[in-house]
Design a protein around this motif. Structure first.
Motif, PDB file in Angstrom:
ATOM      1  N   MET A 102      52.129  74.584  47.716  1.00  0.00           N
ATOM      2  CA  MET A 102      50.708  74.435  47.387  1.00  0.00           C
ATOM      3  C   MET A 102      50.581  73.382  46.288  1.00  0.00           C
ATOM      4  SD  MET A 102      49.898  78.512  47.507  1.00  0.00           S
ATOM      5  CE  MET A 102      48.135  78.401  47.352  1.00  0.00           C
ATOM      6  N   THR A 103      50.082  72.195  46.661  1.00  0.00           N
ATOM      7  CA  THR A 103      50.101  71.058  45.746  1.00  0.00           C
ATOM      8  C   THR A 103      48.754  70.739  45.106  1.00  0.00           C
ATOM      9  OG1 THR A 103      49.765  69.574  47.625  1.00  0.00           O
ATOM     10  CG2 THR A 103      52.048  70.010  46.945  1.00  0.00           C
ATOM     11  N   ASP A 104      47.694  71.411  45.515  1.00  0.00           N
ATOM     12  CA  ASP A 104      46.383  71.159  44.916  1.00  0.00           C
ATOM     13  C   ASP A 104      45.590  72.463  44.857  1.00  0.00           C
ATOM     14  OD1 ASP A 104      45.103  71.577  47.474  1.00  0.00           O
ATOM     15  OD2 ASP A 104      45.533  69.504  47.996  1.00  0.00           O
ATOM     16  N   SER A 105      44.339  72.378  44.440  1.00  0.00           N
ATOM     17  CA  SER A 105      43.532  73.593  44.267  1.00  0.00           C
ATOM     18  C   SER A 105      42.667  73.911  45.487  1.00  0.00           C
ATOM     19  CB  SER A 105      42.646  73.460  43.025  1.00  0.00           C
ATOM     20  OG  SER A 105      41.762  72.359  43.199  1.00  0.00           O
ATOM     21  N   GLU A 106      42.827  73.142  46.567  1.00  0.00           N
ATOM     22  CA  GLU A 106      42.080  73.414  47.791  1.00  0.00           C
ATOM     23  C   GLU A 106      42.573  74.717  48.432  1.00  0.00           C
ATOM     24  OE1 GLU A 106      39.476  71.521  48.961  1.00  0.00           O
ATOM     25  OE2 GLU A 106      39.719  70.489  47.028  1.00  0.00           O
TER      26      GLU A 106
END
Length: 189
Positions: A102-106
């Motif tokens: 999980m690389t972002d807050s989406e």
């Protein structure tokens, strides 16, 4: 021609949760879409006997998510029976493994198959539900999945969706075969 089928339990239809639309031609059934309707921030637990279709449902859900425009790296599909995963994986390792992806807050869609193979999976799933923007689906066998640990870590945060095999009549209907009216199985598509 199109037909709608649903995952059901013995007392009611669960079309509130899942709808499967299938198209049949002369000899094949093609799954077109599967949607999940109106379940908020709860873990969706698909539980049932072996070989009843839980993994297939996750595969269909993944295809539907990708088909609806969800970016592929935001659909994390892990099979915990896979040889690629460490035997004896802990809940902490499970959590860290997923968080690394999980690389972002989406929003991320977590499809966790046979999750009961990880000791303490409930704690990891609860942490992912609390700490990240996730929509979580898990599968497992009835006997191993439904433990008291679920009530400890996921109270009020999950919905259990029982998955059953098709009845004989449903199978015949799915194959476009009329019960008692076809003189031969060859008359079924």
């Amino acid at each position: 021609r199109q037909r709608q089928m649903c995952i059901r339990d013995r007392s009611k239809t669960l079309s509130t949760y899942f709808t499967v639309v299938a198209e049949s031609d002369d000899h094949h059934i093609h799954v077109i879409v599967m949607s999940v309707a109106g379940i908020g921030r709860q873990v969706k637990i698909l539980a049932g006997i072996r070989r009843c279709g839980k993994s297939t449902i996750l595969d269909m859900l993944k295809d539907d998510l990708l088909g609806s425009g969800i970016v592929a790296d935001h659909v994390i599909h892990l099979r915990y029976t896979s040889e690629e995963l460490d035997e004896g994986m802990t809940a902490k390792q499970m959590y860290q493994n997923i968080k690394e992806k999980m690389t972002d807050s989406e929003r991320y869609y977590l499809l966790l198959d046979e999750v009961q193979e990880v000791n303490g999976w409930e704690k990891a799933v609860n942490s992912l539900l609390e700490d990240a923007n996730t929509d979580i689906y898990v599968t497992g066998s009835n006997s191993k999945l439904m433990s008291s640990e679920i009530s400890t870590y996921l109270t009020g945060r999950y919905i259990s969706i029982p998955v059953f095999t098709l009845s004989f009549a449903e199978y015949l209907e799915f194959k476009n075969c009329l019960l008692y009216t076809s003189p031969s199985p060859r008359d079924c598509s």
